[in-house]
Design an enzyme around this catalytic site. Structure first.
Site, mmCIF file in Angstrom:
data_model
loop_
_atom_site.group_PDB
_atom_site.id
_atom_site.type_symbol
_atom_site.label_atom_id
_atom_site.label_comp_id
_atom_site.label_asym_id
_atom_site.label_seq_id
_atom_site.Cartn_x
_atom_site.Cartn_y
_atom_site.Cartn_z
ATOM 1 N N HIS A 74 -5.693 2.722 0.988
ATOM 2 C CA HIS A 74 -4.927 3.874 1.476
ATOM 3 C C HIS A 74 -5.624 4.580 2.646
ATOM 4 O O HIS A 74 -5.026 4.849 3.681
ATOM 5 C CB HIS A 74 -4.706 4.898 0.360
ATOM 6 C CG HIS A 74 -4.107 4.322 -0.886
ATOM 7 N ND1 HIS A 74 -3.144 3.337 -0.866
ATOM 8 C CD2 HIS A 74 -4.317 4.587 -2.203
ATOM 9 C CE1 HIS A 74 -2.802 3.034 -2.107
ATOM 10 N NE2 HIS A 74 -3.502 3.774 -2.938
ATOM 11 N N ASP A 129 0.915 -1.139 0.000
ATOM 12 C CA ASP A 129 0.000 0.000 0.000
ATOM 13 C C ASP A 129 0.954 1.188 0.000
ATOM 14 O O ASP A 129 1.571 1.494 1.019
ATOM 15 C CB ASP A 129 -0.867 0.016 1.265
ATOM 16 C CG ASP A 129 -1.844 1.180 1.234
ATOM 17 O OD1 ASP A 129 -1.413 2.297 0.904
ATOM 18 O OD2 ASP A 129 -3.031 0.974 1.534
ATOM 19 N N HIS A 130 1.109 1.832 -1.151
ATOM 20 C CA HIS A 130 2.222 2.777 -1.256
ATOM 21 C C HIS A 130 2.077 3.961 -0.300
ATOM 22 O O HIS A 130 3.048 4.636 0.015
ATOM 23 C CB HIS A 130 2.461 3.225 -2.705
ATOM 24 C CG HIS A 130 1.501 4.257 -3.208
ATOM 25 N ND1 HIS A 130 0.278 3.947 -3.730
ATOM 26 C CD2 HIS A 130 1.593 5.605 -3.274
ATOM 27 C CE1 HIS A 130 -0.338 5.061 -4.080
ATOM 28 N NE2 HIS A 130 0.439 6.087 -3.833
HETATM 29 C C1 BG6 Z 1 -3.323 4.557 -6.509
HETATM 30 C C2 BG6 Z 1 -4.650 4.606 -7.221
HETATM 31 O O1 BG6 Z 1 -3.276 3.488 -5.602
HETATM 32 O O2 BG6 Z 1 -3.123 5.768 -5.801
HETATM 33 C C3 BG6 Z 1 -4.710 5.793 -8.152
HETATM 34 O O3 BG6 Z 1 -4.842 3.414 -7.953
HETATM 35 C C4 BG6 Z 1 -4.397 7.067 -7.418
HETATM 36 O O4 BG6 Z 1 -5.986 5.890 -8.770
HETATM 37 C C5 BG6 Z 1 -3.093 6.918 -6.628
HETATM 38 O O5 BG6 Z 1 -4.276 8.120 -8.365
HETATM 39 C C6 BG6 Z 1 -2.881 8.111 -5.737
HETATM 40 O O6 BG6 Z 1 -1.600 8.046 -5.195
HETATM 41 P P1 BG6 Z 1 -0.868 9.353 -4.690
HETATM 42 O O7 BG6 Z 1 0.393 8.848 -4.090
HETATM 43 O O8 BG6 Z 1 -0.673 10.225 -5.901
HETATM 44 O O9 BG6 Z 1 -1.798 9.989 -3.716
#
Ligand code: BG6
Length: 520
Positions: A275, A212-213
């Site tokens: 997230h 989960d980045h």
């Molecule tokens: C991803 C989603 O996990 O997270 C995308 O699949 C989204 O749709 C992205 O744009 C958002 O990541 P961040 O780091 O730009 O908030």
């Protein structure tokens, strides 16, 4: 070899740039020698995020010297043409720009490619042979990190093929074998369970690293530091002092060419289930027994188990969905969601979701957690806003002055910092009161830029540190939490879609959950 074997070093390898200010930080621990295998290496994620992250680790001296990178994908590359492809992509997407020969030449000599059909066992045999050759020739010592960055539909197939080719950790016992699984982990509760069953046949839980980045973002990791490395917040971090918590992850971008995926996902699956719920867990969890991965993940699991289930017939009171229509973002006209490529012209998919959840625990009883996420909103902004209770007795301020409650705002992106709102006397002869802010900003506070999340996460997986990855039991609960909304929204068409213009605050209906949404 031990799962946790790591070396500590401030390394300056041939031409590698090491920032001395970062010496001693956890990210400077380098892993055992190993091979990284990227399934789906010709895809978007690899070129934009994963490859630049690995290269940045190399530049920062965090990648072990003895490593190899193997791309495994359908596109027709050879080792040579894949190296060229990687160089081109790094030039386009690496924050450090075009690779310099001093670092690149050695890095490139450790890159390989297997042009593969995921259904064909022989290609997995080729992978095994390549890994065995690299173990000998490049000193990777049998340690393997497999990264699933393909479309999720082929995850089970790859895992099974790894087992059949003897690449699974139960057959291959020289060195460690780990598996990183990109999101989405399933598309609903049942498919997530099915995927988990496939994985369990081949890998044990400690060998599985679910990405989960958001957990790799520095500002997200700082939530626990804020709470547990300070004495002043924890005593008031409960229902006695906190009125509500708002968690927002807003984006101004649309589906960016991912309409095919997104139209089957929607905001609830794409952002909230993973997230946003992970952010909630970090805000709401109890102090862990120690700073180890299991202790932290135990506490996150407990938060999810305490979230009050939403009954299907209550979804209309606890959740709001939206879909953007045409509008304006930064002065430019943008199309509505249903006019995006690969999106059905009568799509029922939500591009905005907001929920009100309660964590039924001693600490949080009665405190609403408002969550929202959406695309094509007024601006990109992720934050956690903790609103404290109003003062018990009004003493200062003129009668007409509003006395706002204190608020602590954890700014995740694009601003990175922490802000505390409190009331102060306006200078002058009268005793007017108004809100002011105490601000901390990461950039100026530490004079370093936060590394992209994928750098941290890949490095942690190589080191065998699972703390920032999601454990199956929590993923399963997170799916359970969103299931009532998924069911009701899928089985009942939304009326009035599109219900917010691109570039706006989202659907007006979200005010039904709280009129106090923070302005985007
Ligand atoms: C991803 C989603 O996990 O997270 C995308 O699949 C989204 O749709 C992205 O744009 C958002 O990541 P961040 O780091 O730009 O908030």
């Amino acid at each position: 070899m031990s799962e946790s074997a790591t070396a500590t070093a401030a390394v300056t390898t041939d031409g590698a740039v090491v920032n001395p200010l970062r010496a001693g930080l956890q990210t400077d621990r380098i892993s055992d020698p190993c091979s990284l295998v990227f399934f789906g290496a010709s895809g978007d994620l690899f070129k934009r995020m994963l490859l630049p992250a690995v290269y940045a680790l190399r530049l920062r001296g965090i990648l072990p010297h003895d490593f190899s990178l193997i791309g495994f994908s359908r596109s027709a590359y050879t080792d040579e043409t894949f190296r060229e492809y990687c160089k081109t992509q790094l030039t386009a997407f690496s924050p450090s720009g075009a690779p310099q020969d001093a670092v690149w030449n050695d890095f490139a000599s450790r890159i390989f490619y297997i042009c593969a059909d995921f259904t064909d066992r022989r290609h997995f045999d080729d992978l095994r042979k390549r890994l065995e050759v690299n173990d000998q020739a490049l000193g990777t010592r049998g340690n393997r990190l497999f990264y699933l960055s393909t479309p999720p539909a082929v995850f089970p197939q790859i895992v099974t093929q790894l087992r059949d080719a003897g690449l699974d950790p139960r057959s291959h016992t020289t060195g460690w074998t780990r598996l990183i699984v990109e999101k989405p982990f399933g598309t609903d509760l049942e498919s997530a369970r099915a995927l988990q069953r496939e994985i369990e046949h081949v890998f044990n839980e400690p060998q599985v690293y679910r990405i989960d980045h958001y957990l790799g973002k520095e500002t997200v990791q700082d939530i626990l530091a804020l709470r547990f490395a300070n004495v002043i917040f924890e005593p008031i971090w409960n229902r006695t002092y906190i009125d509500s918590v708002q968690i927002t992850s807003a984006e101004s971008i649309g589906v960016e060419g991912r309409g095919g995926y997104y139209d089957n996902a929607g905001a609830l699956r794409d952002m909230i289930q993973n997230h946003v719920l992970n952010l909630l867990a970090l805000v709401a969890m109890e102090p862990p027994a120690n700073d180890g991965g299991e202790a932290i993940r135990n506490e996150k699991y407990k938060v999810f188990s305490a979230i009050r289930p939403i009954a299907k017939d209550d979804v209309g009171n606890c959740a709001v969905r939206g879909q953007y229509g045409a509008g304006t973002i930064s002065g430019a006209a943008v199309p509505g969601y249903r006019d995006e490529p690969d999106v059905a012209s009568d799509s029922n998919t939500e591009t905005f979701a907001a929920l009100r959840l309660f964590v039924d625990s001693w600490r949080w009883a009665g405190v609403p957690f408002y969550l929202r996420s959406g695309k094509r909103l007024a601006r990109k902004m992720s934050e956690i806003a903790v609103t404290f209770k109003p003062i018990p007795h009004r003493l200062y301020g003129e009668k007409t002055d509003a006395i706002d409650p204190n608020m602590l705002i954890v700014k995740i992106q694009p601003d990175e910092g922490i802000s505390l709102r409190f009331e102060a006397k306006v200078p002058g002869p009268k005793s007017h009161i108004r809100s002011v802010f105490m601000d901390f900003n990461y950039g100026s506070g530490f004079s370093v830029q936060s590394p992209p999340a994928y750098e941290r996460l890949i490095a942690d997986a190589m080191r065998g540190d699972p703390t920032l990855f999601t454990r199956w039991d929590a993923v399963e609960l997170a799916w359970e939490i969103v299931t009532p909304m998924l069911d009701v929204w899928e089985n009942g068409r939304a009326t009035g879609f599109p219900n917010y213009p691109a570039g706006s605050q989202g659907p007006d209906a979200a005010r039904m959950l709280t009129p106090d949404w923070r302005l985007l």
